[in-house]
Design a protein around this motif. Structure first.
Motif, PDB file in Angstrom:
ATOM      1  N   THR A  61       0.745  -0.997  -0.354  1.00  0.00           N
ATOM      2  CA  THR A  61      -0.087   0.193  -0.011  1.00  0.00           C
ATOM      3  C   THR A  61       0.793   1.193  -0.253  1.00  0.00           C
ATOM      4  O   THR A  61       0.510   2.338  -0.546  1.00  0.00           O
ATOM      5  N   LYS A  62       1.397   1.247   0.700  1.00  0.00           N
ATOM      6  CA  LYS A  62       3.175   2.235   0.591  1.00  0.00           C
ATOM      7  C   LYS A  62       3.268   2.726  -0.022  1.00  0.00           C
ATOM      8  O   LYS A  62       3.738   3.739  -0.801  1.00  0.00           O
ATOM      9  N   GLU A  63       3.680   1.888  -1.272  1.00  0.00           N
ATOM     10  CA  GLU A  63       4.287   1.876  -2.487  1.00  0.00           C
ATOM     11  C   GLU A  63       3.200   2.142  -3.935  1.00  0.00           C
ATOM     12  O   GLU A  63       3.297   3.606  -4.949  1.00  0.00           O
ATOM     13  N   LEU A  64       1.642   2.816  -3.156  1.00  0.00           N
ATOM     14  CA  LEU A  64       1.149   3.427  -3.534  1.00  0.00           C
ATOM     15  C   LEU A  64       0.250   4.580  -3.840  1.00  0.00           C
ATOM     16  O   LEU A  64       0.220   4.809  -4.774  1.00  0.00           O
ATOM     17  N   THR A  65       0.864   4.434  -2.456  1.00  0.00           N
ATOM     18  CA  THR A  65       0.594   5.743  -2.175  1.00  0.00           C
ATOM     19  C   THR A  65       1.138   5.988  -1.058  1.00  0.00           C
ATOM     20  O   THR A  65       1.816   5.964  -0.322  1.00  0.00           O
ATOM     21  N   ASP A  66       1.837   8.060  -0.777  1.00  0.00           N
ATOM     22  CA  ASP A  66       2.091   8.277  -0.158  1.00  0.00           C
ATOM     23  C   ASP A  66       1.320   9.442   1.236  1.00  0.00           C
ATOM     24  O   ASP A  66       1.952   9.992   2.060  1.00  0.00           O
ATOM     25  N   LYS A  67      -0.383   9.450   0.902  1.00  0.00           N
ATOM     26  CA  LYS A  67      -1.280   9.539   1.304  1.00  0.00           C
ATOM     27  C   LYS A  67      -0.846   8.862   2.797  1.00  0.00           C
ATOM     28  O   LYS A  67      -1.314   7.666   2.875  1.00  0.00           O
ATOM     29  N   PRO A  68      -1.739   9.568   4.278  1.00  0.00           N
ATOM     30  CA  PRO A  68      -2.058   8.648   5.225  1.00  0.00           C
ATOM     31  C   PRO A  68      -3.520   7.179   5.387  1.00  0.00           C
ATOM     32  O   PRO A  68      -4.687   7.216   4.389  1.00  0.00           O
ATOM     33  N   PHE A  69      -3.111   6.168   5.758  1.00  0.00           N
ATOM     34  CA  PHE A  69      -3.899   5.204   5.706  1.00  0.00           C
ATOM     35  C   PHE A  69      -3.977   4.827   6.856  1.00  0.00           C
ATOM     36  O   PHE A  69      -2.885   4.542   7.819  1.00  0.00           O
ATOM     37  N   GLY A  70      -4.781   3.973   7.331  1.00  0.00           N
ATOM     38  CA  GLY A  70      -5.278   2.914   9.180  1.00  0.00           C
ATOM     39  C   GLY A  70      -5.725   1.594   8.343  1.00  0.00           C
ATOM     40  O   GLY A  70      -4.930   1.179   7.189  1.00  0.00           O
ATOM     41  N   VAL A  71      -5.344   0.762   9.862  1.00  0.00           N
ATOM     42  CA  VAL A  71      -5.110  -0.123   9.367  1.00  0.00           C
ATOM     43  C   VAL A  71      -6.558  -0.762  10.481  1.00  0.00           C
ATOM     44  O   VAL A  71      -5.971  -0.694  11.364  1.00  0.00           O
TER      45      VAL A  71
END
Length: 340
Positions: A73-83
Motif C-alpha cells: 500500500t505504501k508503494e501505491l500512496t504516500d498519503k495517510p491510511f489506517g489498518v
C-alpha cells in the motif's frame, strides 16, 4: 446555484469536517470502511490518493500477510491510511507490532472491546487508535481508556452490525461525546447524509458499500454486478438461531449463503454443547465461516453460496466508476447541501 453560494458551501463543508481532516491528515474526512478481501492495497491507496482515508482490512491475515499488504500500500500512496485489526485475533499483539514497525498512523480496533493494554501499546508506539462504539456508555468508557477517536456504526451497515440504526446512534452519542472526534457510519451513500451528520457534530463519515463498485476494487465482476442489481431491502441480516449462543448479526444480500450460515450455527452450537469447543473457539469458528464465504463471493464470484456482505445503501450503487469520481460526487453533494 450562484458562484457565491457554491463558495459558501465549500467553505462550510471545510469548516464542518476540519477536526476530522486534521485528525486523519486528509483533504476530506471520508473513511473507507474496512471490508475483508476488498479493502486491500488497491482500493485503500485509491481512497487515500483521492483525498479520503483508506483503511486496510486485516481480518484473519497473518502477520506476514499484513506486513506485505502495508508495504504494498505504501508503494501505491504516500498519503495517510489506517489498518483495521480484529480484537479477537489470536495474534493481535503481533499485528499491532507490524503496524507500528511500518509507522502506520492510525490503527482501527474492531470486533470486540479492546483491552486497555492494546490501546496503550498503540499510543505509545506513536499511532492513533480508533474504536467502534455501539452505545454512549461504552463510548465514554473508551474515551476514558485513552482512544483517540470513535466510530459509531448503525445497523444499516454491511457486514457485522449492532441492533441500533445510525440516525438514533448519532442523536444519542454525538451531542454527548466531544472529547475526541466521532465518525458516523452505516447506510451512508450520498453527500447530503454526510452533511447532515456533520451538522449534528460528527467529525466525518465512513463508507464501505459505496466503494465496492469502484474501478480500483478487486472484487469479482459478478460480486459488483450483484451490488448494482440490488435494492436496499435485499441487504438482510442473518438470523441468530439460539439466544443462549449469541452471534453478531451480519448484513448481506439474501442468497443461499445466508441459509448456509443458519446451518453452520446449528453445527457449531452442537459442538459447543458436546464440549468439543469452548465459547471463544465456537465464535471463532463462526467468524471463519464468514471469512471463507466472503472470499468465495468477493474473489471467486460465487454470489449464490458465498457471502455478499452489503449495507442498505447498496440500492444507491448503480454503476462502476473510479474512486476519485465517487469521492468527488460525495463532496459535491455535501457542499450543495451546505449551500442550501
Amino acid at each position: 446555484m450562484t458562484e457565491q453560494t457554491s463558495f459558501d458551501g465549500v467553505q462550510a463543508l471545510e469548516n464542518a469536517w476540519e477536526r476530522g481532516c486534521e485528525f486523519l491528515g486528509t483533504k476530506y474526512a471520508i473513511l473507507g470502511g474496512a471490508m475483508s478481501w476488498i479493502s486491500e492495497r488497491n482500493l485503500v491507496s485509491a481512497i487515500s490518493n483521492a483525498g479520503g482515508f483508506g483503511v486496510i482490512a486485516c481480518g484473519a491475515m497473518t502477520t506476514d500477510l499484513l506486513d506485505q499488504e502495508i508495504a504494498a500500500t505504501k508503494e501505491l500512496t504516500d498519503k495517510p491510511f489506517g489498518v483495521n485489526l480484529i480484537t479477537m485475533h489470536p495474534d493481535l499483539d503481533a499485528l499491532v507490532d507490524v503496524c507500528l514497525s511500518h509507522n502506520v498512523g492510525h490503527v482501527v480496533l474492531a470486533g470486540g472491546l479492546p483491552s486497555k493494554d492494546t490501546i496503550l501499546k498503540i499510543k505509545e508506539g506513536g499511532a492513533k487508535t480508533i474504536c467502534f462504539t455501539p452505545t454512549l456508555a461504552l463510548g465514554k468508557k473508551l474515551v476514558r481508556t485513552g482512544v483517540d477517536a470513535l466510530v459509531i456504526e448503525g445497523m444499516e451497515a454491511g457486514g457485522h452490525i449492532g441492533p441500533v440504526s445510525t440516525s438514533v446512534l448519532a442523536q444519542e452519542i454525538l451531542p454527548n461525546i466531544s472529547d475526541v472526534p466521532v465518525f458516523v457510519a452505516g447506510g451512508i451513500g450520498r453527500g447530503e447524509a454526510i452533511a447532515n451528520y456533520l451538522r449534528m457534530g460528527a467529525a466525518g463519515c465512513q463508507l464501505g458499500t459505496r466503494f465496492v463498485c469502484a474501478d480500483e476494487c478487486i472484487a469479482h465482476p459478478d460480486f459488483k454486478k450483484a451490488f448494482k442489481r440490488a435494492s436496499a431491502r435485499d441487504a438482510v441480516t442473518t438470523v441468530q438461531v439460539d439466544p443462549q449462543f449469541p452471534v453478531i448479526p451480519v448484513r448481506a444480500l439474501n442468497n443461499q449463503g445466508v441459509q448456509k450460515f443458519i446451518e453452520t450455527q446449528h453445527e457449531v452450537i452442537a459442538k459447543y454443547r458436546a464440549g468439543d469447543l469452548d465459547l471463544e473457539a465456537a465464535q471463532l469458528e463462526i467468524e471463519h465461516f464468514w471469512a471463507g464465504a466472503l472470499r468465495r463471493a468477493v474473489i471467486d464470484g460465487d454470489v449464490e453460496f458465498g457471502s455478499v456482505m452489503a449495507g442498505q445503501s447498496v440500492g444507491m450503487v448503480k454503476k462502476e466508476q473510479p474512486v476519485a469520481d465517487i469521492i468527488q460526487e460525495l463532496v459535491n453533494e455535501a457542499e450543495a447541501a451546505f449551500s442550501a
